[in-house]
Design a protein around this motif. Sequence first.
Motif, short mmCIF file in Angstrom:
data_model
loop_
_atom_site.label_atom_id
_atom_site.label_comp_id
_atom_site.label_asym_id
_atom_site.label_seq_id
_atom_site.Cartn_x
_atom_site.Cartn_y
_atom_site.Cartn_z
N ASP A 113 -7.14 88.93 -28.38
CA ASP A 113 -5.98 88.16 -27.94
C ASP A 113 -6.06 87.88 -26.44
OD1 ASP A 113 -3.03 87.33 -28.61
OD2 ASP A 113 -2.97 88.44 -26.72
N ALA A 114 -6.44 88.91 -25.68
CA ALA A 114 -6.53 88.74 -24.23
C ALA A 114 -7.57 87.70 -23.88
CB ALA A 114 -6.87 90.07 -23.57
N LEU A 115 -8.74 87.79 -24.56
CA LEU A 115 -9.80 86.84 -24.26
C LEU A 115 -9.38 85.41 -24.59
CD1 LEU A 115 -13.39 88.02 -25.23
CD2 LEU A 115 -12.48 87.34 -23.01
N SER A 116 -8.78 85.22 -25.78
CA SER A 116 -8.45 83.85 -26.15
C SER A 116 -7.32 83.30 -25.29
CB SER A 116 -8.12 83.74 -27.64
OG SER A 116 -7.17 84.70 -27.98
N ASN A 117 -6.35 84.14 -24.95
CA ASN A 117 -5.29 83.65 -24.06
C ASN A 117 -5.85 83.33 -22.68
OD1 ASN A 117 -2.37 83.48 -24.94
ND2 ASN A 117 -3.06 85.35 -25.95
N GLY A 118 -6.72 84.19 -22.20
CA GLY A 118 -7.33 83.93 -20.89
C GLY A 118 -8.13 82.65 -20.91
N PHE A 119 -8.86 82.43 -22.04
CA PHE A 119 -9.67 81.22 -22.16
C PHE A 119 -8.76 79.98 -22.19
CE2 PHE A 119 -11.64 78.05 -25.06
CZ PHE A 119 -12.67 77.67 -24.21
N ALA A 120 -7.68 80.06 -22.97
CA ALA A 120 -6.76 78.93 -23.07
C ALA A 120 -6.16 78.61 -21.70
CB ALA A 120 -5.64 79.24 -24.06
N TYR A 121 -5.77 79.66 -21.00
CA TYR A 121 -5.19 79.47 -19.68
C TYR A 121 -6.20 78.82 -18.74
CZ TYR A 121 -3.00 80.69 -15.24
OH TYR A 121 -2.45 80.64 -14.00
N THR A 122 -7.45 79.31 -18.80
CA THR A 122 -8.47 78.78 -17.90
C THR A 122 -8.76 77.32 -18.19
OG1 THR A 122 -9.45 80.98 -17.91
CG2 THR A 122 -10.76 79.23 -16.95
N TYR A 123 -8.94 76.97 -19.50
CA TYR A 123 -9.31 75.57 -19.74
C TYR A 123 -8.17 74.63 -19.39
CZ TYR A 123 -7.31 74.93 -24.58
OH TYR A 123 -6.49 74.80 -25.66
N THR A 124 -6.91 75.11 -19.55
CA THR A 124 -5.79 74.26 -19.14
C THR A 124 -5.83 74.01 -17.64
OG1 THR A 124 -4.55 75.40 -20.81
CG2 THR A 124 -3.32 74.01 -19.29
N LEU A 125 -6.02 75.11 -16.90
CA LEU A 125 -6.06 75.00 -15.45
C LEU A 125 -7.19 74.06 -15.02
CD1 LEU A 125 -3.98 76.97 -14.43
CD2 LEU A 125 -5.76 78.17 -13.21
N VAL A 126 -8.35 74.22 -15.67
CA VAL A 126 -9.49 73.38 -15.29
C VAL A 126 -9.20 71.92 -15.63
CG1 VAL A 126 -11.91 72.89 -15.78
CG2 VAL A 126 -11.16 75.23 -15.44
N ALA A 127 -8.54 71.68 -16.76
CA ALA A 127 -8.22 70.30 -17.13
C ALA A 127 -7.30 69.66 -16.09
CB ALA A 127 -7.55 70.26 -18.51
N VAL A 128 -6.23 70.38 -15.74
CA VAL A 128 -5.31 69.85 -14.72
C VAL A 128 -6.06 69.64 -13.41
CG1 VAL A 128 -3.22 70.30 -13.38
CG2 VAL A 128 -3.31 70.96 -15.78
N ALA A 129 -6.87 70.64 -13.05
CA ALA A 129 -7.57 70.57 -11.77
C ALA A 129 -8.57 69.42 -11.76
CB ALA A 129 -8.29 71.88 -11.49
N ALA A 130 -9.23 69.17 -12.90
CA ALA A 130 -10.22 68.10 -12.94
C ALA A 130 -9.57 66.76 -12.63
CB ALA A 130 -10.90 68.07 -14.31
N VAL A 131 -8.43 66.49 -13.26
CA VAL A 131 -7.73 65.23 -13.00
C VAL A 131 -7.33 65.16 -11.53
CG1 VAL A 131 -5.73 63.83 -13.55
CG2 VAL A 131 -6.85 65.15 -15.35
N ARG A 132 -6.76 66.25 -11.03
CA ARG A 132 -6.27 66.22 -9.65
C ARG A 132 -7.40 66.08 -8.64
NH1 ARG A 132 -2.25 70.96 -8.48
NH2 ARG A 132 -1.95 69.76 -6.58
N GLU A 133 -8.54 66.80 -8.92
CA GLU A 133 -9.63 66.72 -7.94
C GLU A 133 -10.30 65.35 -7.98
OE1 GLU A 133 -12.37 70.03 -7.98
OE2 GLU A 133 -13.74 68.98 -6.63
N LEU A 134 -10.46 64.80 -9.20
CA LEU A 134 -11.07 63.48 -9.32
C LEU A 134 -10.29 62.44 -8.54
CD1 LEU A 134 -12.32 62.81 -12.95
CD2 LEU A 134 -13.59 62.67 -10.81
N LEU A 135 -8.97 62.42 -8.75
CA LEU A 135 -8.16 61.40 -8.09
C LEU A 135 -7.90 61.74 -6.63
CD1 LEU A 135 -5.60 60.61 -10.91
CD2 LEU A 135 -7.45 59.17 -10.11
N GLY A 136 -7.68 63.02 -6.35
CA GLY A 136 -7.28 63.41 -5.01
C GLY A 136 -8.43 63.46 -4.02
N PHE A 137 -9.61 63.88 -4.48
CA PHE A 137 -10.74 64.01 -3.57
C PHE A 137 -11.92 63.15 -3.98
CE2 PHE A 137 -8.39 67.99 -3.42
CZ PHE A 137 -8.22 68.18 -2.05
#
Lengths: 345, 193, 201
Positions: free
Chosen positions: C132-156
């Motif tokens: 459970d910890a691994l899958s929740n951590g993975f879900a959290y990470t990929y969400t963060l990376v998805a948001v960050a990818a959009v923001r970094e692409l457009l912002g920088f």
Amino acid sequence: MRKTQKLLHKVADLKIFSPFKAVFETIDGIVYGTPHVTPGAPHFLDHIEIKRFMIFAVVALIPTTVASVYFFGVHVLWMILTSYIVGGIVEVSFALIRKREIEEGFLVTGLIFPLILPPTLPLWAVAIGAFFGIMFGKEIFGGTGRNIFNPALVGRLFITMAFPEIMSARWQVPFVDTITSATPLTLFNAEGTLTGLKELLLGVGLQTGAGSMGEVFRIGIIAGGIFLILAKVTDWKIPIFYLGSVAVFSWILNMVNPQVAPPAFQLLSGGLLFGAFFMATDPVTSPYTRSGKVIFGVMAGILTVLIRSFAGYAEGVMFSIILMNGMTPLIDHMIMENKYRKSAL
Amino acid sequence: MTMNLLLIFVAAVLTENAAFTYLLGMCPFISLSKSLRTASGMGAAVIFVITLTALINWPIYHLILVPLGSELIYYIVFIIVIAGTVQLVEMIMEKFFPVLQAAFGIFLPLITVNCTVLAVSLFMVIKEYSYLQSVIYAFGIAVGWIIAIVIVAAINEKLELVGAMPKGMKGPGIIMVISGILALSFLGFSGMV
Amino acid sequence: MAESKSIKTIMDGIWRDHPVFSMLLGICSALAVSNKVENAIAMGAGVTFVLVATGVIISLLRKIIPRQVRMIVYMITIASFVIIVDRVLKAYFPEISDSIGPYVGLIITNCIIMGRAEGFYVSNNLGQSFLDALSNGFAYTYTLVAVAAVRELLGFGTLLGFQVMPEFMPKWVVMSMAPGAFFVLGTLIWITRTISGQTED
């Protein structure tokens, strides 16, 4: 009921015209407004009122639109066209996907939005702003009449923050093709130079960039604003209290600290007149209670002067109106609660 | 001196707004900003607890942890102080102020995981504020947070009446967009302090 | 039977009860540190580590912890592991540590960890908690990376620091600031909720 309206009703009641009842009702609604008042709180859902507001607003905007084409050239027309096309695409695709009627709301937004932009802005920036404003300022909230914030201002605010360099250095001196980063407001903040009031009023004879394209011909804005008030399309309270509070507040601050611009200059520079007459008055995004309108105007004025004088931005009208849009539900809520409490006692 | 404190307060409320600039306390922000009643209840509780924990955490950090050379464990100490304070306040309120308890008692247990509380304690250490400055700063951050949540809650109540949003947007989605637009307009204050 | 339960645990974690989109936990850090992909990965790794460690400890100790003090126990456990994450970042990735600074400390109050500890680890065994910890951590990470990818692409205009977008593309400064985070996460929630059909009340 006015005589002409009675006549209209008589004509409409004739049997031959019975298939066109809806047409007559629309004309009636547009020209005279509706006699019906919604009994509950959300008055902003009154469709006819909104339609009337839209058409009158477009008429009132004609002088300043024509003037901006005259001052800044053909690029203005391209910007207005871009705004309409992009706004229209967003509007239509939402209507198709959500299976709703296409609403005429973007007629006004699509025109107001380019009017509050620097006159030499590249078209792609206009497109991004129009897309963002209509999408996140309006459609997401459910479309025309249900938005919380003024969509044109949301679009403007977004591109101001997204592309600060383009948005702050794209001003143009009327009739001259040079691009400058100075406007009367930035000039005052930097050197303390006060631009003459006559130049500000007419937009002619300015030595610096004039400002957003729709805000330059101020006589036309005032005329359009008074027209809207006389036609009972907008309420006089918000513009008058907004402008009045800017005047009083800047007069007081100017006496204490001369680095704050004097009231007459404050009133006639930047987007204040345009904002006060055409944007703050939007019935959907401003309070429906009477005292709420007064509070809205006064607070917007104070915020405008504060941001203009002390924050990093030379112009504060956009920020203040959006902030007050956001506060509107709270203001209305508090006033209604106060009323209920009093009547309960 | 008073000017300096005033600036810290204004900055904490406007230019460094907890919700709109630092994106703090978003979990309770989303779950509680659906009604004005709960929003203001939580807000009041937050003001109280944030100011109180700043009052306690500052001396603990500067008078106990630093002289002992054990700053390393300040995360643990701070969070225990916060949890303990919340517990204590709850007990005191239940016993002596049942009216207050009824008004915002149910929000107290939730505050421990409102990251604004811990963030204020961490920030006051990072910013090297004096005792008085820290308390004013904490109060300002809390006021800024309550302003944000109350505005958003009022908007939400109005939208609830209209209810014509796209389905997937309802709830957290629209709260995000509203906060985004408000955050944009709060940027107008930047440069003020 | 045991295997299907494991799969259910994993699927719940990474999609059905997605911590950010569905349960709306851990939003603060999802917004605050998602301006660049590298920050998002660091934060995601940190949270995953703390989640797994907490999951292991709590599920092992679940029979000994007295109910009344369990919250305090969670917090001390979480805070201790957060200190480790903080130290590791400071020692090996000083740049990232500078840019996400205090938000590392705020992992302590990340509701995902408290939520999973209270909702899952106290009542499940070591293996399930670990998954459970691994899958929740993975879900959290990929969400963060998805948001960050959009923001970094457009912002920088970059991804992980590499120039991706053409140079002439203007940078959307707002995307690297707070409002950008709100809009991107709001849109992502909108999309995922439309796909999964989950709605409020």
